[in-house]
Design an enzyme around this catalytic site. Structure first.
Site, PDB file in Angstrom:
ATOM      1  N   ARG A  81      37.635  35.492   8.382  1.00 27.58           N
ATOM      2  CA  ARG A  81      38.724  36.443   8.199  1.00 27.58           C
ATOM      3  C   ARG A  81      39.868  36.170   9.141  1.00 27.58           C
ATOM      4  O   ARG A  81      39.672  35.869  10.293  1.00 27.58           O
ATOM      5  CB  ARG A  81      38.213  37.857   8.456  1.00 27.58           C
ATOM      6  CG  ARG A  81      37.751  38.451   7.184  1.00 27.58           C
ATOM      7  CD  ARG A  81      37.643  39.935   7.341  1.00 27.58           C
ATOM      8  NE  ARG A  81      36.886  40.436   6.206  1.00 27.58           N
ATOM      9  CZ  ARG A  81      36.258  41.579   6.216  1.00 27.58           C
ATOM     10  NH1 ARG A  81      36.287  42.314   7.301  1.00 27.58           N
ATOM     11  NH2 ARG A  81      35.605  41.981   5.164  1.00 27.58           N
TER      12      ARG A  81
ATOM     13  N   GLY B  53      19.246  23.225  10.373  1.00 27.49           N
ATOM     14  CA  GLY B  53      19.880  22.996  11.670  1.00 27.49           C
ATOM     15  C   GLY B  53      20.503  24.231  12.290  1.00 27.49           C
ATOM     16  O   GLY B  53      21.345  24.110  13.158  1.00 27.49           O
TER      17      GLY B  53
ATOM     18  N   THR C 255      42.152  33.927   9.459  1.00 27.34           N
ATOM     19  CA  THR C 255      42.595  32.647   9.987  1.00 27.34           C
ATOM     20  C   THR C 255      42.509  31.591   8.905  1.00 27.34           C
ATOM     21  O   THR C 255      41.765  31.718   7.942  1.00 27.34           O
ATOM     22  CB  THR C 255      41.761  32.213  11.206  1.00 27.34           C
ATOM     23  OG1 THR C 255      42.258  30.968  11.678  1.00 27.34           O
ATOM     24  CG2 THR C 255      40.306  32.056  10.844  1.00 27.34           C
TER      25      THR C 255
ATOM     26  N   GLU D 240      25.158  -6.092   4.789  1.00 28.20           N
ATOM     27  CA  GLU D 240      24.476  -7.042   3.930  1.00 28.20           C
ATOM     28  C   GLU D 240      23.649  -8.026   4.743  1.00 28.20           C
ATOM     29  O   GLU D 240      22.511  -8.302   4.434  1.00 28.20           O
ATOM     30  CB  GLU D 240      25.520  -7.783   3.099  1.00 28.20           C
ATOM     31  CG  GLU D 240      25.047  -8.165   1.731  1.00 28.20           C
ATOM     32  CD  GLU D 240      26.219  -8.608   0.883  1.00 28.20           C
ATOM     33  OE1 GLU D 240      26.291  -8.228  -0.276  1.00 28.20           O
ATOM     34  OE2 GLU D 240      27.077  -9.345   1.411  1.00 28.20           O
TER      35      GLU D 240
ATOM     36  N   LYS E 146      34.577 -14.182   1.544  1.00 24.26           N
ATOM     37  CA  LYS E 146      35.125 -12.945   2.100  1.00 24.26           C
ATOM     38  C   LYS E 146      34.656 -12.754   3.540  1.00 24.26           C
ATOM     39  O   LYS E 146      35.443 -12.422   4.427  1.00 24.26           O
ATOM     40  CB  LYS E 146      34.674 -11.750   1.250  1.00 24.26           C
ATOM     41  CG  LYS E 146      35.165 -11.791  -0.175  1.00 24.26           C
ATOM     42  CD  LYS E 146      34.656 -10.618  -0.962  1.00 24.26           C
ATOM     43  CE  LYS E 146      33.152 -10.591  -1.145  1.00 24.26           C
ATOM     44  NZ  LYS E 146      32.652 -11.701  -1.982  1.00 24.26           N
TER      45      LYS E 146
ATOM     46  N   LEU F 160      19.490  24.612  16.106  1.00 29.62           N
ATOM     47  CA  LEU F 160      20.141  23.597  16.913  1.00 29.62           C
ATOM     48  C   LEU F 160      21.630  23.917  17.068  1.00 29.62           C
ATOM     49  O   LEU F 160      22.207  23.806  18.146  1.00 29.62           O
ATOM     50  CB  LEU F 160      19.963  22.218  16.268  1.00 29.62           C
ATOM     51  CG  LEU F 160      20.508  21.091  17.115  1.00 29.62           C
ATOM     52  CD1 LEU F 160      19.729  20.964  18.401  1.00 29.62           C
ATOM     53  CD2 LEU F 160      20.491  19.800  16.343  1.00 29.62           C
TER      54      LEU F 160
ATOM     55  N   ARG G 135      38.355 -22.261  -4.912  1.00 32.78           N
ATOM     56  CA  ARG G 135      38.737 -20.894  -4.546  1.00 32.78           C
ATOM     57  C   ARG G 135      40.252 -20.786  -4.479  1.00 32.78           C
ATOM     58  O   ARG G 135      40.912 -21.649  -3.921  1.00 32.78           O
ATOM     59  CB  ARG G 135      38.155 -20.537  -3.186  1.00 32.78           C
ATOM     60  CG  ARG G 135      36.655 -20.589  -3.117  1.00 32.78           C
ATOM     61  CD  ARG G 135      36.201 -20.234  -1.726  1.00 32.78           C
ATOM     62  NE  ARG G 135      34.757 -20.348  -1.621  1.00 32.78           N
ATOM     63  CZ  ARG G 135      34.133 -21.455  -1.254  1.00 32.78           C
ATOM     64  NH1 ARG G 135      34.825 -22.541  -0.990  1.00 32.78           N
ATOM     65  NH2 ARG G 135      32.820 -21.478  -1.167  1.00 32.78           N
TER      66      ARG G 135
ATOM     67  N   GLU H 213      11.985  33.337  17.148  1.00 31.42           N
ATOM     68  CA  GLU H 213      11.058  32.372  16.568  1.00 31.42           C
ATOM     69  C   GLU H 213      10.370  31.538  17.641  1.00 31.42           C
ATOM     70  O   GLU H 213       9.157  31.573  17.800  1.00 31.42           O
ATOM     71  CB  GLU H 213      11.809  31.431  15.609  1.00 31.42           C
ATOM     72  CG  GLU H 213      12.092  32.083  14.279  1.00 31.42           C
ATOM     73  CD  GLU H 213      12.866  31.159  13.376  1.00 31.42           C
ATOM     74  OE1 GLU H 213      12.783  31.353  12.150  1.00 31.42           O
ATOM     75  OE2 GLU H 213      13.554  30.257  13.867  1.00 31.42           O
TER      76      GLU H 213
END
Lengths: 570, 110
Positions: A219, A46, A221, A312, A288, A49, A444, A72
């Site tokens: 450098r 990348g 910072t 899921e 849940k 880009l 439950r 390129e």
């Protein structure tokens, strides 16, 4: 120590913002202004880009024209590549905000006949910079010169001169370089560019690729030193800072309802804190998702926005299932309050998921976010990776004051085992739903493991799901222990019967008393009347006596008169 | 009529195998040592091998920076052979005569 002192007293390095989402956070404002920065990485990591975005964002957002010198790709190819990101390079070129120069070197066309230098490149670049007043320059990838020209000693000397010259020009430059064996770049460009080096990486583990970025050096910072994942998508590059460095976010004491009144009661009667994180964990089939959906429903009912990240089930599946417990989520989806984002965990790496979540949240600005379930993410990363991802997510959400609910599947029913990807210590509230197997049936039970900063019930509640919705019922604590389900019902029925019988007994006694009272009252009436008649008799005798007395007196007086009228006697 | 006049000329040229006329462009940068050497070397070379059959144009790229992009100039000094085709590019101060000959495809002449 000396460095630190120096750092605090002198002015910090001026920086040029890149405009790339997240990168400016890590670097504390951007790359060093007026200096060259090296971006290196393998093929396809990348680099191009990255540099194109630097130039385009500079031109569009920071009003800093830029020169892109490509060794390129041709200008047209570049333009086409970034069109997919929504940038119109042609337009920017026409507006003189960007200048693209494609440098073409073909070794077979070139014969070297003695001493030379790269003045041609300097002149070209200088002209391009001056013609649009460029503040930014990209050289992508200057190492290609080494394949086109055969005298490396000349090239090295010239590159050194070039970078010096760029500094003198005061342009913020990005130089890209391909990663070499054991070195950051094939030709050792890092020797020349000493201010800032950023390494891009593209790693595949478990067939899932993740792009990462690391600031190797910067450098003068402070900067983040970790590897930061980044994402390339239709909006360009976004870098995600892994963790905010400080824990100093604002907190709210506002409360929001969970959608289940009895659950709110367990939480001091008002529900969760706004902007808190809630974990719902439990074994399979404990409801849940139902709890999460109720929460989503309640949020939308208030008119707030909610994003539901499903890992899921598909959205339509969730909506159909929720309809069976009397929850109509479709209407909120239609009204734009509820957003479902379903994706397979294996779709991309964890970081990509995190980034995708980030972006969605940034875009939609919801008040509530639901992740269902986080456990599935383990399929694409190790537990520690998932944990680190969730830490970052919670961090981010808390900063944005967004309430988040995670659901997690526990495979183990041992309560105190930290199976929830280790996030249980991170979250503000932890609700546990577990199966209670007793008396030949499964019920439950729900309880709060923790809920920071509020009074919360320590009681196990029976959690009932029926076609009317979710309900929390106080469990029955009898001599036989905690009773749930039909055992509880039986017990309650027994109690009910007892009560009826008891009440019945009570009323019989009441009637008895009533009867006694009546009998007594009758007696009292008789005595009263007896007394009255006795009193009357006595009164009569008294009057008669008086009369007799009066008559006797009268008679005596008359007798005296008749005897001689002698009054003195009286 | 004029066509007829032209035809014999061209035919005559090819038949006699009259040497082709070289079009050369030398790009330099002002009066830098490399440039000066390149100009001297090129001129000498042309006089020696291509006498009376070349056009040499010397261009200072500093004066015409636009040409640098148009001609894909990176390294300087550079000599471009525009004609006869194929186009060839020679960079350097032209001190290596063998390579210049090779670059201009004049190895036989040398």
């Amino acid at each position: 120590m000396f460095n630190q002192n120096q750092f605090s007293t002198t002015q910090t390095l001026p920086k040029a913002p890149t405009g790339i989402t997240g990168l400016d956070d890590i670097t504390g404002g951007g790359i060093p202004k007026g200096r060259p920065t090296l971006i290196c990485g393998e093929a396809g990591s990348g680099k191009t880009l990255f540099s194109v975005e630097f130039i385009i964002r500079g031109a569009m957002e920071f009003n800093e024209p830029g020169v892109f010198m490509s060794f390129e790709e041709k200008a047209e190819e570049l333009a086409m590549n970034v069109t997919s990101l929504g940038f119109d390079l042609q337009q920017l070129q026409a507006e003189k905000k960007i200048r693209i120069d494609h440098v073409h070197i073909e070794r077979s066309e070139i014969e070297e006949t003695g001493e030379y230098d790269l003045d041609g490149l300097f002149i070209r670049l200088g002209y391009a910079i001056d013609s649009i007043g460029a503040k930014r320059v990209v050289l992508d990838t200057i190492e290609n010169l080494f394949s086109g020209l055969s005298n490396p000693s000349i090239l090295r000397a010239e590159l050194r001169r070039l970078f010096q010259w760029l500094k003198e020009k005061g342009v913020t430059a990005i130089i890209t370089g391909e990663k070499g064996d054991g070195t950051l770049t094939r030709q050792g460009l890092e020797e020349y560019v000493s201010d800032c080096v950023i390494l891009l990486d593209h790693r595949v583990s478990n067939q899932i690729s993740t792009r990462r970025l690391r600031i190797v050096k910067y450098r003068g910072t402070l900067h983040g030193t970790n590897e930061y994942p980044f994402l390339i998508d239709e909006e360009g590059i976004s870098v995600l800072p892994i963790t905010a460095l400080k824990l100093n976010k604002e907190v709210s004491s506002e409360r929001i309802s969970s959608g289940i009144p009895q659950l709110d009661d367990m939480l001091g009667g008002q529900g969760f804190f706004c902007g808190s994180s809630i974990l719902v964990s439990g074994t399979a089939g404990t409801g849940k998702t139902s709890i999460a959906s109720y929460f989503a429903n309640e949020t939308c009912k208030r008119g707030d926005k909610c994003i539901y990240f499903a890992f899921e089930e598909s959205p339509s599946q969730i909506m159909r299932n929720m309809l069976s417990i009397g929850l109509d989520l479709q209407k909120y989806v239609d009204s734009g309050l509820l957003h479902f984002r379903a994706s397979r965990p294996t779709l991309n790496g964890l970081e990509m998921h995190l980034l995708a979540i980030h972006k969605e949240i940034k875009k939609l600005k919801p008040q509530v976010v639901i992740l269902d379930p986080i456990t599935n993410l383990v399929t694409v990363g190790s537990v520690s990776e998932v944990k680190s991802m969730l830490i970052r997510l919670i961090d981010f959400l808390q900063e944005e004051q967004i309430t988040v609910m995670f659901t997690a599947l526990t495979l183990n029913t041992v309560v105190n085992e930290q199976t929830d990807e280790g996030v249980s210590s991170l979250v503000d509230a932890w609700m546990l739903v577990r199966d209670i197997e007793f008396n030949g049936e499964r019920n439950r039970g729900l309880y709060m493991m923790k809920s920071r900063g509020m009074r919360h019930s320590n009681q196990v509640r029976e959690f009932v799901i029926n076609d009317k919705g979710l309900d929390l019922i106080n469990v029955y604590l009898g001599p036989d222990g905690v009773l749930t389900g039909s055992a509880r019902e039986t017990h309650q029925m027994n109690e009910e019967t007892g009560k009826v019988i008891y009440n019945h007994g009570l009323s019989r006694k009441d009637r008895e008393i009533e009867r006694k009272r009546k009998a007594l009252e009758a007696k009292i009436a008789t005595l009263q009347s007896e007394f009255e008649s006795a009193e009357e008799e006595l009164n009569r005798m008294y009057v008669e006596e008086e009369l007799v007395k009066a008559v006797a007196e009268k008679t005596r007086r008359e007798m005296t008169k008749m005897r001689g009228g002698n009054d003195t006697e009286i | 009529m004029s066509f007829q006049n032209q035809d014999p000329q061209t035919n005559g040229q090819s038949d006699n195998e009259e040497p082709v006329h070289y079009q050369l462009k030398l790009f330099v940068t002002g009066a830098s040592p490399n440039s000066l050497r390149a100009i001297i070397n090129t001129k000498e070379f042309c006089e020696h091998y291509l006498k009376n059959q070349y056009d040499l144009e010397i261009i200072d790229v500093y004066q015409q920076p636009l040409i640098a992009q148009a001609e894909q100039i990176i390294a300087l000094p550079m000599l471009i052979k525009k004609f006869p085709l194929p186009v060839r590019r020679l960079i350097g101060d032209m001190s290596d005569t063998k390579k210049v000959l090779k670059g201009l495809e004049l190895e036989n002449a040398g």
